[in-house]
Each structure stands twice: as C-alpha cells, then as structure tokens.
Design a protein around this motif. Structure first.
Motif, PDB file in Angstrom:
ATOM      1  N   LYS A 129      61.394  59.083 -32.402  1.00 63.10           N
ATOM      2  CA  LYS A 129      60.923  60.394 -32.861  1.00 63.10           C
ATOM      3  C   LYS A 129      61.915  60.937 -33.891  1.00 63.10           C
ATOM      4  O   LYS A 129      63.129  60.905 -33.667  1.00 63.10           O
ATOM      5  CB  LYS A 129      60.809  61.379 -31.690  1.00 63.10           C
ATOM      6  CG  LYS A 129      59.887  60.929 -30.567  1.00 63.10           C
ATOM      7  CD  LYS A 129      58.439  61.000 -30.975  1.00 63.10           C
ATOM      8  CE  LYS A 129      57.517  60.599 -29.833  1.00 63.10           C
ATOM      9  NZ  LYS A 129      57.552  61.543 -28.722  1.00 63.10           N
ATOM     10  N   PHE A 130      61.375  61.447 -35.020  1.00 64.90           N
ATOM     11  CA  PHE A 130      62.233  62.015 -36.055  1.00 64.90           C
ATOM     12  C   PHE A 130      62.250  63.531 -35.926  1.00 64.90           C
ATOM     13  O   PHE A 130      61.202  64.166 -35.788  1.00 64.90           O
ATOM     14  CB  PHE A 130      61.757  61.626 -37.452  1.00 64.90           C
ATOM     15  CG  PHE A 130      62.663  62.120 -38.557  1.00 64.90           C
ATOM     16  CD1 PHE A 130      63.842  61.447 -38.848  1.00 64.90           C
ATOM     17  CD2 PHE A 130      62.346  63.262 -39.270  1.00 64.90           C
ATOM     18  CE1 PHE A 130      64.689  61.898 -39.853  1.00 64.90           C
ATOM     19  CE2 PHE A 130      63.180  63.722 -40.274  1.00 64.90           C
ATOM     20  CZ  PHE A 130      64.360  63.038 -40.573  1.00 64.90           C
ATOM     21  N   THR A 143      59.250  58.577 -21.226  1.00 63.00           N
ATOM     22  CA  THR A 143      58.652  59.385 -22.289  1.00 63.00           C
ATOM     23  C   THR A 143      59.722  60.341 -22.801  1.00 63.00           C
ATOM     24  O   THR A 143      60.497  60.896 -22.004  1.00 63.00           O
ATOM     25  CB  THR A 143      57.444  60.186 -21.775  1.00 63.00           C
ATOM     26  OG1 THR A 143      57.858  61.028 -20.681  1.00 63.00           O
ATOM     27  CG2 THR A 143      56.349  59.251 -21.288  1.00 63.00           C
ATOM     28  N   CYS A 144      59.783  60.527 -24.099  1.00 58.47           N
ATOM     29  CA  CYS A 144      60.781  61.436 -24.656  1.00 58.47           C
ATOM     30  C   CYS A 144      60.076  62.507 -25.481  1.00 58.47           C
ATOM     31  O   CYS A 144      59.161  62.211 -26.257  1.00 58.47           O
ATOM     32  CB  CYS A 144      61.814  60.684 -25.493  1.00 58.47           C
ATOM     33  SG  CYS A 144      61.136  59.539 -26.705  1.00 58.47           S
ATOM     34  N   LYS A 145      60.503  63.729 -25.280  1.00 59.34           N
ATOM     35  CA  LYS A 145      59.960  64.884 -25.989  1.00 59.34           C
ATOM     36  C   LYS A 145      60.996  65.350 -27.000  1.00 59.34           C
ATOM     37  O   LYS A 145      62.057  65.848 -26.623  1.00 59.34           O
ATOM     38  CB  LYS A 145      59.610  66.000 -25.006  1.00 59.34           C
ATOM     39  CG  LYS A 145      58.524  65.616 -24.006  1.00 59.34           C
ATOM     40  CD  LYS A 145      58.213  66.765 -23.063  1.00 59.34           C
ATOM     41  CE  LYS A 145      57.123  66.379 -22.070  1.00 59.34           C
ATOM     42  NZ  LYS A 145      56.812  67.484 -21.113  1.00 59.34           N
ATOM     43  N   VAL A 146      60.645  65.183 -28.275  1.00 59.16           N
ATOM     44  CA  VAL A 146      61.540  65.539 -29.367  1.00 59.16           C
ATOM     45  C   VAL A 146      60.763  66.398 -30.357  1.00 59.16           C
ATOM     46  O   VAL A 146      59.733  65.947 -30.876  1.00 59.16           O
ATOM     47  CB  VAL A 146      62.086  64.282 -30.086  1.00 59.16           C
ATOM     48  CG1 VAL A 146      63.010  64.673 -31.226  1.00 59.16           C
ATOM     49  CG2 VAL A 146      62.803  63.376 -29.096  1.00 59.16           C
ATOM     50  N   TYR A 156      65.571  59.902 -33.056  1.00 55.55           N
ATOM     51  CA  TYR A 156      66.070  59.908 -31.683  1.00 55.55           C
ATOM     52  C   TYR A 156      65.178  59.051 -30.785  1.00 55.55           C
ATOM     53  O   TYR A 156      63.964  58.974 -30.972  1.00 55.55           O
ATOM     54  CB  TYR A 156      66.107  61.333 -31.127  1.00 55.55           C
ATOM     55  CG  TYR A 156      67.160  62.218 -31.753  1.00 55.55           C
ATOM     56  CD1 TYR A 156      68.400  62.397 -31.151  1.00 55.55           C
ATOM     57  CD2 TYR A 156      66.913  62.882 -32.963  1.00 55.55           C
ATOM     58  CE1 TYR A 156      69.365  63.208 -31.725  1.00 55.55           C
ATOM     59  CE2 TYR A 156      67.871  63.694 -33.540  1.00 55.55           C
ATOM     60  CZ  TYR A 156      69.099  63.860 -32.912  1.00 55.55           C
ATOM     61  OH  TYR A 156      70.052  64.657 -33.483  1.00 55.55           O
ATOM     62  N   TYR A 157      65.811  58.421 -29.792  1.00 59.01           N
ATOM     63  CA  TYR A 157      65.084  57.753 -28.711  1.00 59.01           C
ATOM     64  C   TYR A 157      66.017  57.660 -27.500  1.00 59.01           C
ATOM     65  O   TYR A 157      67.225  57.919 -27.603  1.00 59.01           O
ATOM     66  CB  TYR A 157      64.572  56.371 -29.132  1.00 59.01           C
ATOM     67  CG  TYR A 157      65.640  55.347 -29.417  1.00 59.01           C
ATOM     68  CD1 TYR A 157      66.170  54.541 -28.402  1.00 59.01           C
ATOM     69  CD2 TYR A 157      66.118  55.165 -30.711  1.00 59.01           C
ATOM     70  CE1 TYR A 157      67.140  53.595 -28.663  1.00 59.01           C
ATOM     71  CE2 TYR A 157      67.093  54.225 -30.979  1.00 59.01           C
ATOM     72  CZ  TYR A 157      67.597  53.441 -29.959  1.00 59.01           C
ATOM     73  OH  TYR A 157      68.566  52.514 -30.224  1.00 59.01           O
ATOM     74  N   TYR A 216      70.016  58.095 -27.990  1.00 55.41           N
ATOM     75  CA  TYR A 216      70.490  57.479 -29.229  1.00 55.41           C
ATOM     76  C   TYR A 216      70.023  58.317 -30.418  1.00 55.41           C
ATOM     77  O   TYR A 216      68.909  58.844 -30.432  1.00 55.41           O
ATOM     78  CB  TYR A 216      69.950  56.054 -29.389  1.00 55.41           C
ATOM     79  CG  TYR A 216      70.415  55.083 -28.335  1.00 55.41           C
ATOM     80  CD1 TYR A 216      71.463  54.199 -28.593  1.00 55.41           C
ATOM     81  CD2 TYR A 216      69.802  55.032 -27.086  1.00 55.41           C
ATOM     82  CE1 TYR A 216      71.885  53.288 -27.636  1.00 55.41           C
ATOM     83  CE2 TYR A 216      70.223  54.124 -26.116  1.00 55.41           C
ATOM     84  CZ  TYR A 216      71.259  53.266 -26.399  1.00 55.41           C
ATOM     85  OH  TYR A 216      71.670  52.369 -25.445  1.00 55.41           O
ATOM     86  N   LYS A 217      70.894  58.414 -31.425  1.00 56.45           N
ATOM     87  CA  LYS A 217      70.539  59.046 -32.706  1.00 56.45           C
ATOM     88  C   LYS A 217      70.836  58.050 -33.821  1.00 56.45           C
ATOM     89  O   LYS A 217      71.974  57.601 -33.970  1.00 56.45           O
ATOM     90  CB  LYS A 217      71.337  60.330 -32.928  1.00 56.45           C
ATOM     91  CG  LYS A 217      71.095  60.981 -34.300  1.00 56.45           C
ATOM     92  CD  LYS A 217      71.948  62.227 -34.458  1.00 56.45           C
ATOM     93  CE  LYS A 217      71.698  62.881 -35.813  1.00 56.45           C
ATOM     94  NZ  LYS A 217      72.257  62.108 -36.930  1.00 56.45           N
TER      95      LYS A 217
END
Length: 294
Positions: free
Chosen positions: A224-225, A133-136, A207-208, A164-165
């Motif tokens: 996520k942007f 899970t990613c929090k952006v 991003y991810y 990654y961007k």
C-alpha cells in the motif's frame, strides 16, 4: 550396578513419602504444545496412600466456561470420537485450534488422609499465521496523526507483526528514543499498529506487514502506498482573501443602494400599492344603489 540400586531405592522411598501424605499426583504440570491435527497426550499419574479406588475426572477450562472431558468413568459425548484414556492420562487426537485451553485432572480418594489432588495443563495447539490484512491510508496531511493496522486471526499462539517501508524493516522505537532520534512513529508489534504522531512528508512511501509466531511466518500483505502532503498555506490565504473581498463588495453594494434610496423607493411603492388596494370605494360610487332600497 550400585547406582542403579540406589536409584530404585530412591524411587521406592519417594513413593512411600507420597503414600504417607495421601493422594498425590506425580506427573509434571508442564504446558503441552502440539501442531494442529496432531495427537496431544495429557498425563495424570498419581499414587494413593491406601490401596483404594480413586475417582478420576478431566475438565476443560476456557475462560469462565468449565466442561467435562472424562466423567463417571467414561469420555463425554463431545470427545468420544477422538479422545481415549491411557491409564489415567487422556489422549486427544486430531486437535484443532479450538482445543487450545486449560485441562485439569482431579483425583479424589476418600479413604486417604488427603482425599483430593489436582493438576492443570495448558494445551496450546500450534497454528501458523495466515496472510494478514493491512490498513494503510492512501493520503494524509502532514502534522496529523495516522495509524496503520496489520491483523490476522489464524495464528496460535497469537502472532506478532513486522512493518516494512520501502522494503526496509521498521524497528521498535520507544517514546524516549523516538524523541531523541527525531523519529515520528511508535510500533506495537503485538497489536500490529504503526502510529505516526505527527506524520511527516518524509513518511510517504510503500508499506506492508508480515505476521509470525513460533510456528512460522506469513506471506506479506498487499503493498500500500501512502502519500503525505504538506499543508498549502498559500492556497488557504488566497481563499480567505477572496471570500473577504466578496463579502466586502456585497456590503458596499448594499450601502450604496440604501444611500441612493433604491431600497426605500421599492418599499414605498409597495406600501402605496397596498394602500390603494385596501381603500374602500367613495360614497358617490354607491349612490345609484339607494334607489333599489324599498
């Protein structure tokens, strides 16, 4: 033929040396790695100084918690369904990530000159990482500090993370290199954090992250942007000027009212009304009451 004889003689000599020094464990203490749900074998071969019966115990050590696996000549109840003994070695079947721990073999031979020996194995059950899970944050102001977090808890050994961007991998940059190359982020691959200090408008993008260990690589988390906006100084100045003008006009209005006497007249009228209300009736208004006094 001669090399084989020499090898056998060396083995016999080694065994005699071990016997002369008391109970000795001859198994290697290498760590054991096995995939989840496979079988793990922990060896504990030893030699004794005298032909006596030794006491053998296996213990599981996880942090400060120590429990028996093999004690008093039998497998304990918690492992009886999936553990067996092969000589002095213990075989764990259908291991899971919960079995990851340190296992210690202890041998006691009271009749030997050295009565005690032990060996420890670190069992690592290999599990591929799950999708993290990613929090952006969706938005932030330029100049502030922003931290993105990537995390998963299934992998064994623990996962490391890649960010990654816009589909381009972000490389590790030290604090010194980030200053020299004008890079505003620091990356902690073990913790899975991507920190911008300060964040810039150029950091806007999609991003991810991915997690991976020696077993495999996970699927990427949801994209996520993150939108970074510059501070609108013009709007802030206009707001401050507007508030200042409103306060100034209110102050001028109060001064004008005081000079014209509007506020003073209102207070005087209230004072006169209060005075009339509290003034007692005149004496002649009560003259007619005296005739009723006997």
């Amino acid at each position: 033929m001669a090399p084989l004889v020499a090898f056998l003689l060396s083995l016999n000599l080694l065994e005699l040396i071990h016997r002369a020094s008391g109970v000795t464990i001859i198994s290697s203490d290498k760590d054991v790695e096995v995939n989840e749900f496979d079988t793990a074998t922990l060896p504990c071969d030893y030699v004794l100084e005298k032909a006596s019966r030794a006491r053998l115990e296996w213990k599981r050590i996880a942090g400060e918690h120590i429990s028996f696996v093999y004690f008093d000549g039998r497998i304990v109840d918690n492992y009886r369904e999936r553990a067996t003994m092969q000589g002095q070695s213990i075989v764990l079947q259908r291991v899971t990530r919960a079995d990851t721990a340190t296992y210690r073999c202890e041998v006691t031979a009271k009749q030997d000159s050295k009565i005690f020996a032990e060996i420890s194995f670190k069992l690592v059950v290999l599990v591929p990482p799950a999708t993290p899970t990613c929090k952006v944050p969706s938005s932030a102001m330029s100049g502030s500090t922003v931290e993105l977090v990537c995390k998963e808890s299934e992998g064994s050994p623990p996962s490391v993370y890649t960010w990654y961007k816009d589909n381009v991998v972000l490389m590790d940059v030290s604090a010194k290199d980030s200053t020299a190359n004008n890079v505003s982020y620091t990356l902690n691959r073990s913790a899975g954090t991507l920190r911008f200090n300060p964040v810039r408008k150029s950091n806007s993008g999609t991003y991810y992250c991915e997690a991976h260990n020696k077993v495999g690589r996970s699927e990427r988390c949801s994209l996520k942007f993150m939108q970074i906006s510059d501070l609108d100084v013009t709007a802030i100045v206009i707001a401050v000027v507007t508030i200042t003008l409103v306060l100034l006009l209110c102050g001028l209005g109060l001064c004008y009212a005081c000079r014209r006497g509007y506020l003073g007249k209102r207070r005087s009228a209230k004072s006169n009304a209060a005075t009339r209300t509290n003034t007692p009736p005149a004496a002649e208004d009560f003259k007619h009451t005296k005739s009723f006094v006997i």
